[in-house]
Design an enzyme around this catalytic site. Structure first.
Site: not given
Ligand code: OAD
Length: 231
Positions: A93-95, A58, A180, A141, A119, A111, A207
Site C-alpha cells: 500500500q506504500n507509495v 506529495y 498496516t 503536460c 497528465c 496505491h 499493535e
Molecule cells: P496506518 O498508518 O494506518 O497503519 C500503520 C500500521 O503500522 C499500524 O497498524 C501500526 O501499528 C504499524 N506499525 C507502526 N510501526 C511499525 C513497525 N515498526 N513495524 C511494523 N508495523 C508498524 O498505515 P496503512 O495501514 O499502511 O492510503 O494505511 C493504509 C492506507 O491508508 C495507506 O496506503 C494510505 C492511507 O491513507 C492511501 O493513500 C490511498
C-alpha cells in the site's frame, strides 16, 4: 518460521514497514500533515480545490522518501523473494520505493507510486522525482498542456490492478501482512478473501490491526525485529 519453495507467499505491506526507515505512518502521525487531515490532501476533491496544496504534500513526501533508506524488514523480503522466485508476490500500500531499493522485483504498488506522475488527460505515468512547491512551479503536460498530478490512488479512487492482486491471492498458500492498520479497503479485505480460500494468514506488527480477528496468527513486534527471523 521459514518460508520454503513449498509455499506460495503473498505479502501485503503497509506504512508500518517503512516506519523504521523514518517515514511517518498515517494513523501514527494522528493522520495529520501541517494541520490538514490526510483526507483533505489525498482526494480528488482536494486536487480540484487546491492542486498547489496537494503537490506540496506529495513534494514533502518525495523529499522524505528520497532521504530514507530501506531497513532490515525490506531487505528480508527481498531475500525471501530471491529464494522463492515467482512463488513470491509483494503487494504494497506504500507509495515509497524502499522495497525496490532493497532489491525486491515482484512489487505491485496498489496505491500508486510517489516517484511517478501523470497528465490528467493523457493518463500515462512517467518517472518524476521533482518537487513542486509553489503555484508557479505546478507541472503541465508537455504534449497537451493539461495539469500533471501525482500517480497516486486517492481516497475514493480504485486501487491499481485489483484483478492482478486477486489472481495472485488465488494462487497463494500463505498471506503475510506487515504493518498496516487494517482500516483502508480493499487492502484490509485481502485477509478475508484469503480466509474464504483456506489460505494461512499471518500478521506482523507492534499493535493489533483493526481486523486482527481475521488472522490465523499474530506475531507481535516491529517489522525489523520480526521479518529477519523468517530468513
Ligand atoms: P496506518 O498508518 O494506518 O497503519 C500503520 C500500521 O503500522 C499500524 O497498524 C501500526 O501499528 C504499524 N506499525 C507502526 N510501526 C511499525 C513497525 N515498526 N513495524 C511494523 N508495523 C508498524 O498505515 P496503512 O495501514 O499502511 O492510503 O494505511 C493504509 C492506507 O491508508 C495507506 O496506503 C494510505 C492511507 O491513507 C492511501 O493513500 C490511498
Amino acid at each position: 518460521m521459514r518460508f520454503t519453495v513449498d509455499d506460495r507467499l503473498f505479502v501485503l505491506t503497509g506504512a508500518g514497514i517503512s516506519a523504521e526507515s523514518g517515514l511517518a505512518t498515517f494513523r501514527g502521525s494522528g493522520g495529520l500533515w501541517n494541520g490538514y487531515r490526510v483526507d483533505q490532501v489525498a482526494t480528488p476533491e482536494a486536487w480540484h480545490a487546491n492542486p498547489e496544496l496537494v503537490w506540496r504534500f506529495y513534494s514533502m513526501r518525495r523529499r522524505d522518501a528520497l532521504a530514507a533508506q530501506p531497513n532490515a524488514a525490506h531487505l528480508a523480503l527481498a531475500t525471501i523473494e530471491q529464494r522463492l522466485g515467482d512463488r513470491f508476490y509483494l503487494c504494497t500500500q506504500n507509495v515509497d520505493d524502499l522495497h525496490e531499493r532493497a532489491g525486491s522485483h515482484r512489487v505491485h504498488h496498489m496505491h500508486g507510486s510517489l516517484f511517478q506522475s501523470r497528465c490528467v488527460r493523457c493518463k500515462a505515468p512517467f518517472p518524476d522525482k521533482a518537487l513542486y512547491e509553489t503555484a508557479a512551479s505546478l507541472p503541465r503536460c508537455p504534449d497537451c498542456g493539461e495539469p500533471v498530478r501525482p500517480h497516486i490512488v486517492w481516497f475514493g479512487e480504485i486501487p491499481m490492478d485489483m484483478e492482478g492482486i486477486y489472481r495472485e491471492l488465488g494462487r497463494a498458500t500463505v498471506v503475510l501482512v506487515v504493518g498496516t492498520s487494517g482500516s483502508v479497503y480493499p487492502a484490509a479485505g485481502i485477509v478475508d478473501i484469503a480466509n474464504q480460500k483456506g489460505i494461512r494468514t499471518i500478521y506482523v506488527g507492534p499493535e493489533e490491526p483493526l481486523n486482527a480477528d481475521a488472522f490465523d496468527e499474530m506475531i507481535q513486534g516491529t517489522a525489523t525485529e520480526v521479518l529477519p527471523k523468517f530468513l
